[in-house]
Design a protein around this motif. Sequence first.
Motif, PDB file in Angstrom:
ATOM      1  N   UNK A 512     -14.166 -25.235  58.201  1.00  0.00           N
ATOM      2  CA  UNK A 512     -13.823 -23.854  57.821  1.00  0.00           C
ATOM      3  C   UNK A 512     -15.056 -23.077  57.400  1.00  0.00           C
ATOM      4  N   UNK A 513     -15.936 -23.737  56.629  1.00  0.00           N
ATOM      5  CA  UNK A 513     -17.158 -23.072  56.187  1.00  0.00           C
ATOM      6  C   UNK A 513     -18.020 -22.703  57.386  1.00  0.00           C
ATOM      7  N   UNK A 514     -18.165 -23.647  58.323  1.00  0.00           N
ATOM      8  CA  UNK A 514     -18.971 -23.371  59.509  1.00  0.00           C
ATOM      9  C   UNK A 514     -18.386 -22.210  60.303  1.00  0.00           C
ATOM     10  N   UNK A 515     -17.044 -22.173  60.373  1.00  0.00           N
ATOM     11  CA  UNK A 515     -16.398 -21.084  61.103  1.00  0.00           C
ATOM     12  C   UNK A 515     -16.670 -19.748  60.422  1.00  0.00           C
ATOM     13  N   UNK A 516     -16.626 -19.751  59.077  1.00  0.00           N
ATOM     14  CA  UNK A 516     -16.887 -18.516  58.326  1.00  0.00           C
ATOM     15  C   UNK A 516     -18.304 -18.023  58.552  1.00  0.00           C
ATOM     16  N   UNK A 517     -19.261 -18.955  58.517  1.00  0.00           N
ATOM     17  CA  UNK A 517     -20.662 -18.578  58.722  1.00  0.00           C
ATOM     18  C   UNK A 517     -20.865 -18.048  60.127  1.00  0.00           C
ATOM     19  N   UNK A 518     -20.265 -18.722  61.087  1.00  0.00           N
ATOM     20  CA  UNK A 518     -20.403 -18.269  62.476  1.00  0.00           C
ATOM     21  C   UNK A 518     -19.824 -16.872  62.640  1.00  0.00           C
ATOM     22  N   UNK A 519     -18.697 -16.621  61.948  1.00  0.00           N
ATOM     23  CA  UNK A 519     -18.072 -15.298  62.050  1.00  0.00           C
ATOM     24  C   UNK A 519     -18.978 -14.213  61.506  1.00  0.00           C
ATOM     25  N   UNK A 520     -19.769 -14.546  60.497  1.00  0.00           N
ATOM     26  CA  UNK A 520     -20.703 -13.571  59.955  1.00  0.00           C
ATOM     27  C   UNK A 520     -21.931 -13.410  60.834  1.00  0.00           C
ATOM     28  N   UNK A 521     -22.116 -14.298  61.790  1.00  0.00           N
ATOM     29  CA  UNK A 521     -23.234 -14.169  62.710  1.00  0.00           C
ATOM     30  C   UNK A 521     -24.556 -14.666  62.166  1.00  0.00           C
ATOM     31  N   UNK A 522     -24.548 -15.585  61.191  1.00  0.00           N
ATOM     32  CA  UNK A 522     -25.806 -16.101  60.645  1.00  0.00           C
ATOM     33  C   UNK A 522     -26.429 -17.086  61.629  1.00  0.00           C
ATOM     34  N   UNK A 523     -27.722 -16.907  61.876  1.00  0.00           N
ATOM     35  CA  UNK A 523     -28.442 -17.833  62.744  1.00  0.00           C
ATOM     36  C   UNK A 523     -28.824 -19.083  61.959  1.00  0.00           C
ATOM     37  N   UNK A 524     -29.305 -20.103  62.684  1.00  0.00           N
ATOM     38  CA  UNK A 524     -29.740 -21.331  62.017  1.00  0.00           C
ATOM     39  C   UNK A 524     -30.888 -21.030  61.047  1.00  0.00           C
ATOM     40  N   UNK A 525     -31.810 -20.176  61.480  1.00  0.00           N
ATOM     41  CA  UNK A 525     -32.951 -19.830  60.632  1.00  0.00           C
ATOM     42  C   UNK A 525     -32.481 -19.115  59.363  1.00  0.00           C
ATOM     43  N   UNK A 526     -31.533 -18.190  59.523  1.00  0.00           N
ATOM     44  CA  UNK A 526     -31.028 -17.461  58.366  1.00  0.00           C
ATOM     45  C   UNK A 526     -30.298 -18.389  57.404  1.00  0.00           C
ATOM     46  N   UNK A 527     -29.577 -19.372  57.967  1.00  0.00           N
ATOM     47  CA  UNK A 527     -28.898 -20.338  57.100  1.00  0.00           C
ATOM     48  C   UNK A 527     -29.912 -21.177  56.331  1.00  0.00           C
ATOM     49  N   UNK A 528     -30.998 -21.534  57.000  1.00  0.00           N
ATOM     50  CA  UNK A 528     -32.035 -22.316  56.322  1.00  0.00           C
ATOM     51  C   UNK A 528     -32.666 -21.511  55.192  1.00  0.00           C
ATOM     52  N   UNK A 529     -32.902 -20.223  55.439  1.00  0.00           N
ATOM     53  CA  UNK A 529     -33.522 -19.371  54.424  1.00  0.00           C
ATOM     54  C   UNK A 529     -32.597 -19.173  53.229  1.00  0.00           C
TER      55      UNK A 529
END
Length: 592
Positions: A512-529
Amino acid sequence: MNEAFVCETDQEAGHLHPRVAPSRAQSEGVVEAVVEAVVMRALHVVPPGSVSVDEVQALARVGRGRPAVSVARIYPDLARAWQMLVRLKAAEALLSAQRIEGQIGRLPGTVAVAVRCEIAAVRAAALMLQDDAGAALAAALSALRLGAAMPTAHVALTVCRCVYWRLGDLESFYAVERRAPDEQPGRLRAITTMFDLALDAAIEFGQMHFNAARLLADDALDVARRFGAGPAAIDALPACVMAQVLYEEGRVDESEALVAARLPAIRQGGAIEGAVRGYGLLARIAANRRQPAQALLLLAEADALGMKRNWPRLRAASLAQQVEMHVAADRIDQAALCAQRLTVLAGQCGAASSSARFEIARYHVLAQARLALAQAHSQASAQAFPQTPIHVSAAVDLAALRQLHCDTVLRCDRYGAVTIALLLVEALLVAGLRDQAVETLVALLKQAASAGLHQTLVECSERVAKLIDGIVRGSIEPAGDVRELLPYAGALMSRRRRGTAHAPAGCDSPRDIARSVAAMGLSERERAIIGLMGRGLTNKQIAIRLCIAPETVKSHAKHLYTKLSVRNRIEAVTLASRLGLVRLSGGARAAD
């Protein structure tokens, strides 16, 4: 002849130049002109630098310079009043306005009128923040009568729109003059532009025009982001409207993220509209996730905030929702205590504005109806023949519910009328008026299907859900053709069953968390930051860790803030923590 020097305004260049005063009478006129110029600058008319307070104070030494002394004192108070408003500190703004009012009598006529106009606009906005809509409207109309062409008249116009919206008087709302925003507005103009868009969004949401509400709320949030309109809580209304749209679409994680990021600022100094919607929505989300303790904690916090700020409307909303939650958990005694507190509160609100009185009365009627239905259900469970209808028309005031539904629709709040209609359906069922209950439910489903309403119906009571399910399965046959409603109603029941069978209460699953993040359009780099931000690393430290330039980190951070609809690092990390993306460390900070 006295060779004293005075100043006059160069009409073309907008600067002050010394000249010799030919006479005392002319000196008096010049002093008045300069005084007016200073006040106009305080009122955002004259460009900064055209005249200074020091120069006006120097005029006090020349002949009849006393008005200049008054302006020198008024100028900082006026600036402070607007500053307090931008910070949503209504009480402080009113105090500044009161101080200025005591000095108006010493000013020249035209200047006094301008200052009175400004004070009325300050007072209107401050009273609106204090949820005194009636007094706010009177002050706003006074400001417009004194100077409709004043640069800050847009504040009074926005206050008028806000009051008419609260009253449900959309004819008057749309009749208020709308002024096109400047290409490069100042902070005050950006704030009123944002509020105007937010009010439009709230109206569209109330009429269940969800797509229009989303677009308008997004525009309002964009104005707040681009022009740095003020503290995070100042954009709480458009953020909450956007969150409500997302919630009704079933995008619960994104909805929570928008509101949770603003909750700390709402606690510190937000406006009541953001508080009512924000706390209510977060409590619904917690209840939806089967976290009743968290939901009740939020509602208790809202009640305490309402007492602190003297916002009876927020307290009424909190108590009514507490009744709903206690009833859902079959805690009838606790529900009765909250309902009793709400009754006392409603009896104490005779001095509240008409809009606040209506909403408090609405919460009171709904809470009393829910409590009566719960008590009827408890009586039915204790009977030897539970199938026998409990005629509770005397306990549940069906006439009051019907009238409340009608009044809410007349106030152009179709979304608010949905909750009343659902309760009315349940009351009709319990009272044994099944055919009327089915008829009311079918009318509601037709409106909801055309509007795309989703989550509120998924969360309906068990009695209403069984009625919808019976219509879908064909065991209940309403009057008229309802075949076009069956796919929509079936999807609601399917969603409800999935929610019931969901994993245990607590936090969302990693999926669910991954789905929420994907819905917001966060890239891998942005998630790392955002993860490194949560660990307290500065931009330079993040750059070293990821082997990228510090400017690149700043660029990614800006994109993060936009996608998450937040203003800064603290809000981004708080929101990400809510979503489970980061774990806050003791060293987390807002370094740039």
